[in-house]
Motif scaffolding. Structure first.
Motif, PDB file in Angstrom:
ATOM      1  N   HIS A  51       0.847  -1.186   0.000  1.00 53.72           N
ATOM      2  CA  HIS A  51       0.000   0.000   0.000  1.00 53.72           C
ATOM      3  C   HIS A  51       0.884   1.237   0.000  1.00 53.72           C
ATOM      4  O   HIS A  51       1.950   1.239   0.587  1.00 53.72           O
ATOM      5  N   LYS A  73     -10.161  10.051  -9.817  1.00 56.07           N
ATOM      6  CA  LYS A  73     -10.425   8.634  -9.542  1.00 56.07           C
ATOM      7  C   LYS A  73     -11.187   8.511  -8.228  1.00 56.07           C
ATOM      8  O   LYS A  73     -10.938   9.268  -7.292  1.00 56.07           O
ATOM      9  N   THR A  78      -9.445   1.384 -10.611  1.00 57.50           N
ATOM     10  CA  THR A  78      -8.073   0.920 -10.869  1.00 57.50           C
ATOM     11  C   THR A  78      -7.319   2.050 -11.567  1.00 57.50           C
ATOM     12  O   THR A  78      -7.912   2.850 -12.308  1.00 57.50           O
ATOM     13  N   GLN A  81       0.204   3.126 -13.591  1.00 62.17           N
ATOM     14  CA  GLN A  81       1.296   4.027 -13.248  1.00 62.17           C
ATOM     15  C   GLN A  81       1.332   5.182 -14.244  1.00 62.17           C
ATOM     16  O   GLN A  81       1.237   4.965 -15.462  1.00 62.17           O
ATOM     17  N   LEU A  85      -4.357  10.926 -10.880  1.00 56.01           N
ATOM     18  CA  LEU A  85      -5.294  10.654  -9.786  1.00 56.01           C
ATOM     19  C   LEU A  85      -6.171  11.873  -9.542  1.00 56.01           C
ATOM     20  O   LEU A  85      -7.326  11.768  -9.141  1.00 56.01           O
ATOM     21  N   SER A 101      -0.405   8.674 -10.636  1.00 55.17           N
ATOM     22  CA  SER A 101      -0.249   7.514  -9.767  1.00 55.17           C
ATOM     23  C   SER A 101       1.174   6.958  -9.902  1.00 55.17           C
ATOM     24  O   SER A 101       1.664   6.774 -11.016  1.00 55.17           O
ATOM     25  N   GLY A 105      -2.491  -0.026  -9.622  1.00 51.13           N
ATOM     26  CA  GLY A 105      -3.191  -0.487  -8.425  1.00 51.13           C
ATOM     27  C   GLY A 105      -4.638  -0.040  -8.380  1.00 51.13           C
ATOM     28  O   GLY A 105      -5.241   0.269  -9.414  1.00 51.13           O
ATOM     29  N   VAL A 107      -7.504   2.435  -6.065  1.00 51.01           N
ATOM     30  CA  VAL A 107      -7.694   3.459  -5.033  1.00 51.01           C
ATOM     31  C   VAL A 107      -8.503   2.828  -3.905  1.00 51.01           C
ATOM     32  O   VAL A 107      -9.638   2.386  -4.106  1.00 51.01           O
ATOM     33  N   LYS A 108      -7.906   2.761  -2.718  1.00 49.08           N
ATOM     34  CA  LYS A 108      -8.586   2.095  -1.602  1.00 49.08           C
ATOM     35  C   LYS A 108      -9.191   3.080  -0.616  1.00 49.08           C
ATOM     36  O   LYS A 108     -10.156   2.760   0.077  1.00 49.08           O
ATOM     37  N   LEU A 117      -3.267   3.966  -2.249  1.00 48.74           N
ATOM     38  CA  LEU A 117      -3.277   3.034  -3.373  1.00 48.74           C
ATOM     39  C   LEU A 117      -2.870   1.643  -2.903  1.00 48.74           C
ATOM     40  O   LEU A 117      -1.964   1.513  -2.075  1.00 48.74           O
ATOM     41  N   GLU A 118      -3.556   0.666  -3.445  1.00 50.01           N
ATOM     42  CA  GLU A 118      -3.172  -0.719  -3.166  1.00 50.01           C
ATOM     43  C   GLU A 118      -2.586  -1.294  -4.442  1.00 50.01           C
ATOM     44  O   GLU A 118      -3.218  -1.214  -5.496  1.00 50.01           O
TER      45      GLU A 118
END
Lengths: 357, 601
Positions: A51, A73, A78, A81, A85, A101, A105, A107-108, A117-118
Motif C-alpha cells: 500500500h 479517480k 483501478t 502508473q 489521480l 499515480s 493499483g 484506489v482504496k 493506493l493498493e
C-alpha cells in the motif's frame, strides 16, 4: 496413565486426507468428487500487495477538505502508473497541475488529503499436492484431497510442499553424505539419503538442481545453511548425527523411483501439524482400517522415541509395567518397555513416546 | 509481558479480592497448562482448610484430541480416587453444590495458560510513557505483541499499514493521551489503524481495546464499531495523567478477551459453564498467571515479607513479585524450557549454557542439537543425566532472562545489580516442581537470581499455586489455611551474604542451634568463600543461627532465626556479586562441588 502426548503416522498403506487451503478467501476451482493431479491448481486468490499513500492535496496545493472536487479517480477505481489521480487548473486556468499515480493499483481510500493506493494483487494458488479425489470443499478456501498410499510423518522440514520422483541415494548403504555422489539420475528428483546432512552436500544439491532432500538428521549448527538451501529439506529423526529409523528406511526403499509428495513445512508450535512424506499407491482390495488417535498405549503397539538416548528410534511396546520407574536422570516416571530394532528392550517414559499409527 | 499494579493498588486489588459471598465446603480448581492439566481439591479437615487431593494429566488441547476436557476428566478421576469424593454425575457434569457426604463440591475455579498466545499490536503515543504503560497492561496475560505503532515509529503511514496487515493481529490495543489532553496526535495514529482494518478481510479483522484519552471514546466507537463493525472494548486510560499509571481497567478487559478467545478452544466453554454454575462472580476461565500472582501476594501478606514467585513453564515463564509494597506480575510468553526453548536460544549463546554443565558434551553443537530436539518434542522429559543438566542450564537462563526483564518494572528497584532481598522465593512450574531432587531446582534459582540475605525457598511440588490463587476470591481463608498447612514444600532457608573473598578463604564461622537444643550441643561449622554448604534442619523446625562473618556481610546481622526444610539451611558463600571461575577446569570443579552440596542427601 498409558497415554502418550504425541501421535504420528508411519505406515506403508493408509487413506490420507489432506486439506489444502488459500491463505485468504478466493475461488475454489474444482468440484467434489473430481480426480486431480498433484500439481493441479485447486484454488486461487488475489492477495493485495503493498500500500502506498500519495499526498494529493499537498501536491495540488489545496486544503485536504477540498480535495474531493479535484479527484479524477474514486475509491475502487483501478489506476495505471502515470495515470492522473487528480488535477486542477492554476494561473487563471492557463496551467494544469496533475498528480499521477506512482504505481499500478486500486484506489482504496481518500483520507486527510491523501489517496491510498493498493498495488496490483499477487495471485496465490494452491495445488492439490497429491494426486487423488476431491473429498470435500472448504468454501472460498480450498479442498480436501483424498488418496491411498504410504504416509511418513517426520521431525522437521523447511521449504514447503513439493512433488517429484523419489531417488534413494545409496539405498543399501549408510554413512557420509557425499557431495560428489549426485548424478544425472538425481536431477529434479526428491533425493533421500541415510546419512546426516553436511554443508557441502547441501550446496552441491542446490547446484545439481535437486528438487528436495530427505535425510535422517543434521547438526542444528547447520540451520542457517538449511534455511538458505535452494530446495526443501526434511529430517526424519531430528537434529544431531542419527541415521534413519529402519521403519522409515524400509518404506522409502520399497518405493524408490515412485512419485511422492514431500510437505517440508516446519512443524507448527500450536497446531500439531508436521512435515510428512505421502507416497500415493493403488488402493488395496481390502478397505484400510481407520486410524483412531488418542487411544491408550497397548502391548504390541508401535512407538517412536522422542528423546535421547534413543531419539527417533521406532520400536514396539512389549510391556506396560505398573507404577513409575527411575530414569538415568533420576526422574521417576510411568512408561513402557520398548523393543528396539536391535532387539534391545529399554524402558521409556510415556512422555518420551509417540504413538505410531 | 508484564503486569504492574501501581497507584492506587491497595484499594483496587482489595475491591477485587473481597468476596461478596464466601463459599464454604469442598473447593475444586483446574489449571490447564501447555503440557499438563492439574486439578486440586481443598476441603475442611479438623476445622481448617487443607489440600486434600490432586490429579494430573497431559493437556489435550491440541490434535488428536482438540478438547481440553479429555485431560480435565482424567485429572478429576484421579482427584476422585485420591480424595474419595464423587465429582462428576452420570452425564460427566460437575456436581455443584455438594449433594451428600463426599459427593460434589461447592466452589469451582478454572485457570489456563495453554495454547497459542493472543496476537496483539500495540498503538500509543510516546514510547516511554503511554506505550510503556500499554505494554505493561498488554503483557499481563498471554499476549504476544507483534508490532508497536507510536510517534517514535520511523516508518511512514503506508509502511505502518502494511505492517499491521502483515501482523494479522487478534486484538489492537490503543493507548495514549492524558485525560483532557490533546487528541490530534492520537487521532492521526487511529486513522492509520482504521485504514488498515478497513483493508483486512472481514474474518481477519481484529478486536479493538481502547485505554487512552477518555475524550476519544466516542470517536473510537464511531470509527471502529459503527463504521467498520469491529468489536470495541473500552477501559480506563492507562495514563490518565503523565505521573499516574492505572492498568487495572485494561488488565480486566484483556483478561476478558483472553477468556473469550479461550472459549473458542474445545472444552473451555464447558469449563467456563462449570465456573459460572458454581461461582458466577468469578466469570469463566481466568489466566493462570493472574492466579499465580494472587498466591504470591497472599504469601507475602501472610509472612509479611517481600516475596518473589517464579513459574517456569514449557511455553511461558511468569514472574510475580511483592516488593517494597508494590505487586507486580510479568508474563513472558516466549521464555520457557520446552515450547519456547528456541526463543530462549535466540537470546543466548551456547557458552551461556555450557557454563552450567558439569558434564559438557564435546561440542557446542551437541547442546544445540539437544535443545532443538526439545523444541521439536517439547513435552519430553530428560531421560539421561546429560539431558537433565542441559534442561536445568536452560532453566537458569530462562529465569535469568525473565527476572532481569521483570525487575525493570519494579518501582524503587534498580534495573541491574544485586536483586533486592526477598524473604521468600516460590518455585513453581513442572521443570522446578518435579525435579528428580529438589536441589536441582534450588540450585537453578540460586544460580539464576543470586538472591541476597536470608530467603526461604518454597517449592510447588504439587502444582497448587494457580489453583489456590484461583480459589482465593471464593474463600480467602481456604487459600490462607491451605498455604499455612504445608501445601508448598519448604526447601529451607538460604543465607547469602554480600561481599567477596578469595576462593577457599574461611568467610563464616557459625553455630546452628535448633529449638529445644542447648547451645553447648549446637552444631558448629565454618564456610569457605566460593562454596555452598547445607546444614541439616528438618522441615518446619526453627533454629537460631549464630554467625561470625569475614569479608562478607548480612547487613550486620549475627543472630538469625531460620526454619528448616527438605534441604535444611543452605549457606551460599559464593559471594555477591558473584563471578564464575574463569578457568574451565576450575569452573567444572566448582560446579561439581555446588551440585554435590545441593544434591546429596
Amino acid at each position: 496413565m498409558s497415554y502418550t502426548q504425541s501421535y504420528a503416522r508411519v505406515t506403508p498403506m493408509t487413506l490420507v486426507r489432506r486439506l489444502r487451503v488459500l491463505p485468504r478467501p478466493g475461488a475454489v476451482l474444482i468440484p467434489t468428487g473430481r480426480l486431480v493431479k498433484a500439481n493441479e491448481v485447486i484454488a486461487r486468490a488475489a492477495v493485495p500487495s503493498e500500500h502506498r499513500f500519495v499526498n494529493v492535496a499537498r501536491l495540488l496545493r489545496v486544503p485536504p477538505d477540498r480535495l474531493e472536487r479535484y479527484l479524477l479517480k474514486n475509491i475502487g477505481d483501478t489506476v495505471k502508473q502515470g495515470e492522473p489521480l487528480a488535477g486542477r487548473r492554476v494561473l487563471l486556468g492557463l496551467r494544469r497541475i496533475r498528480v499521477a499515480s506512482p504505481m499500478d493499483g486500486v484506489v482504496k481510500a481518500v483520507t486527510g488529503g491523501r489517496v491510498l493506493l493498493e498495488g496490483e494483487p499477487e495471485v496465490v494458488e494452491v495445488q492439490a499436492s497429491v494426486p487423488g479425489r476431491v473429498a470435500g470443499i472448504e468454501r472460498d478456501r480450498g479442498a480436501t484431497i483424498e488418496t491411498h498410499g504410504a504416509l511418513i510423518q517426520i521431525a522437521w522440514g523447511r521449504g514447503g510442499v513439493v512433488w517429484g520422483v523419489l531417488k534413494m541415494m545409496a539405498p543399501d548403504a549408510e554413512g557420509c553424505a557425499d557431495p560428489g555422489a549426485f548424478n544425472i539420475d538425481h536431477h529434479n528428483a526428491i533425493v533421500a539419503i541415510n546419512a546426516p546432512l553436511n554443508e557441502p552436500f547441501l550446496r552441491s544439491a542446490g547446484e545439481k538442481r535437486i528438487r528436495a532432500i530427505i535425510a535422517p538428521s543434521a547438526d542444528a549448527a547447520l540451520l542457517p545453511v538449511l534455511e538458505e538451501a535452494l530446495c526443501p529439506v526434511a529430517l526424519t529423526q531430528g537434529f544431531g548425527d542419527m541415521l534413519m529409523s529402519s521403519a522409515i528406511l524400509d518404506i522409502l526403499r520399497a518405493n524408490n523411483g515412485r512419485e511422492i509428495a514431500l510437505d517440508a513445512a516446519p512443524p507448527e508450535r500450536w497446531r500439531a501439524s508436521r512435515p510428512e512424506i505421502i507416497i500415493p499407491l493403488p488402493a488395496p482390495s481390502e478397505p484400510v482400517a481407520p486410524y483412531v488417535p488418542g487411544e491408550p498405549l497397548q502391548v504390541g503397539q508401535r512407538v517412536r522415541i522422542l528423546a535421547s538416548p534413543y531419539l527417533g528410534e521406532i520400536g514396539e511396546v512389549v510391556d506396560l509395567p505398573p507404577g513409575e520407574q527411575c530414569l538415568e536422570s533420576g526422574l521417576w516416571l510411568p512408561g513402557a518397555d520398548v523393543r528396539l530394532p536391535s532387539k534391545e528392550i529399554v524402558f521409556v517414559p510415556f512422555t518420551n513416546l509417540e504413538h505410531l499409527g | 509481558m508484564a503486569e504492574q499494579i501501581t497507584e492506587p493498588e491497595e484499594q483496587t486489588e482489595q475491591a477485587h479480592e473481597e468476596p461478596s459471598i464466601v463459599i464454604t465446603g469442598p473447593l475444586l480448581a483446574v489449571d490447564v497448562g501447555t503440557v499438563t492439566t492439574r486439578a486440586i481439591l481443598l476441603d475442611v479437615i479438623d476445622g481448617s482448610y487443607r489440600f486434600v487431593a490432586r490429579g494430573e494429566a497431559p493437556t489435550t488441547a491440541t490434535p488428536p484430541w482438540g478438547d481440553v476436557l479429555d485431560g480435565v476428566y482424567y485429572a478429576l478421576r484421579q482427584v476422585s480416587e485420591a480424595g474419595g469424593r464423587i465429582l462428576l454425575d452420570s452425564t460427566d457434569a460437575l456436581i455443584v453444590p455438594e449433594q451428600a457426604a463426599f459427593e460434589g463440591i461447592n466452589g469451582f475455579a478454572a485457570t489456563a495458560s495453554s495454547g497459542e498466545p493472543v496476537r496483539a499490536v500495540l498503538v500509543g503515543l510516546v514510547p516511554d510513557v503511554s506505550v510503556s504503560s500499554g505494554r505493561r497492561a498488554a503483557e499481563t496475560t498471554y499476549l504476544l505483541i507483534q508490532d508497536v505503532l507510536s510517534l517514535g515509529d520511523e516508518r511512514n503511514q503506508a509502511e505502518q499499514i502494511n505492517a499491521l496487515l502483515a501482523a494479522n493481529p487478534d486484538v489492537i490495543v490503543i493507548v495514549g493521551g492524558t485525560d483532557g489532553g490533546a487528541t490530534q496526535s492520537l487521532s492521526k495514529l487511529i486513522e492509520t489503524v482504521v485504514v488498515a482494518c478497513s483493508l483486512m478481510p472481514e474474518e481477519q479483522q481484529p478486536d479493538i481495546l481502547f485505554a487512552g484519552n477518555e475524550a476519544m471514546r466516542t470517536e473510537i466507537g464511531e470509527r471502529f464499531q459503527e463504521n467498520l463493525g469491529l468489536q470495541v472494548f473500552l477501559a480506563g486510560n492507562v495514563r490518565p495523567s503523565l505521573d499516574v499509571e492505572r492498568l487495572d481497567g485494561a488488565q480486566e478487559q484483556l483478561a476478558a478477551l483472553f477468556r473469550s478467545y479461550k472459549s473458542e478452544t474445545g472444552g473451555f466453554d464447558v469449563l467456563g459453564r462449570w465456573v459460572d454454575a458454581a461461582t458466577p462472580t468469578v466469570g469463566g476461565v481466568t489466566p493462570t498467571a493472574h492466579s499465580f500472582g494472587r498466591t504470591i501476594r497472599i504469601i507475602a501478606a501472610m509472612e509479611g515479607a517481600d516475596t518473589l514467585g517464579i513459574d517456569l513453564g514449557s511455553a511461558t515463564t511468569t514472574i510475580a513479585a511483592s516488593v517494597h509494597g508494590g505487586h507486580y506480575l510479568n508474563v513472558f510468553g516466549n521464555v520457557g524450557v520446552g515450547h519456547s526453548v528456541r526463543d530462549v536460544l535466540a537470546r543466548i549463546q551456547p557458552e551461556h549454557l555450557r557454563r552450567w554443565l558439569v558434564h559438557p558434551p564435546r561440542r557446542d553443537e551437541d547442546i544445540l542439537n539437544a535443545l532443538w530436539n526439545k523444541w521439536l518434542y517439547p513435552t519430553t522429559a530428560p531421560a539421561t543425566l546429560e539431558s537433565l543438566e542441559i534442561e536445568y542450564a536452560v532453566a537458569r537462563e530462562a529465569i535469568r532472562i525473565a527476572a532481569l526483564s521483570a525487575r525493570t518494572t519494579w518501582r524503587g528497584v534498580p534495573s541491574s545489580g544485586l536483586l533486592p532481598p526477598f524473604g521468600i522465593i516460590v518455585l513453581a512450574g513442572a521443570a522446578l516442581g518435579k525435579a528428580p531432587h529438589p536441589g536441582w531446582s534450588a540450585l537453578a534459582v540460586l544460580d539464576a537470581l543470586h538472591p541476597v540475605g536470608v530467603t526461604q525457598l518454597l517449592l510447588d511440588t504439587y502444582g497448587l499455586t494457580a489453583g489456590v490463587g484461583a480459589l482465593a476470591p471464593l474463600n480467602p481463608t481456604a487459600a490462607v489455611q491451605t498455604l499455612e498447612t504445608g501445601a508448598l514444600l519448604k526447601l529451607g532457608t538460604v543465607i547469602a551474604p554480600v561481599g567477596r573473598a578469595r576462593r577457599g578463604d574461611v568467610v563464616m564461622h557459625g553455630q546452628l542451634i535448633p529449638e529445644g537444643v542447648p547451645p553447648e550441643e549446637a552444631r558448629e561449622f565454618e564456610v569457605r568463600a566460593g562454596s555452598i554448604v547445607r546444614l541439616p534442619l528438618a522441615p518446619g523446625v526453627r533454629a537460631e543461627l549464630r554467625l561470625r562473618l569475614r569479608r562478607m556481610s548480612l547487613d550486620g546481622r549475627k543472630r538469625l532465626e531460620v526454619t528448616g526444610g527438605a534441604l535444611g539451611v543452605i549457606i551460599d558463600a559464593r559471594g555477591r556479586p558473584w563471578r564464575f571461575p574463569r578457568d574451565p577446569e576450575q569452573r567444572i570443579e566448582a560446579l561439581h562441588e555446588w551440585q554435590t552440596a545441593m544434591l546429596e542427601g
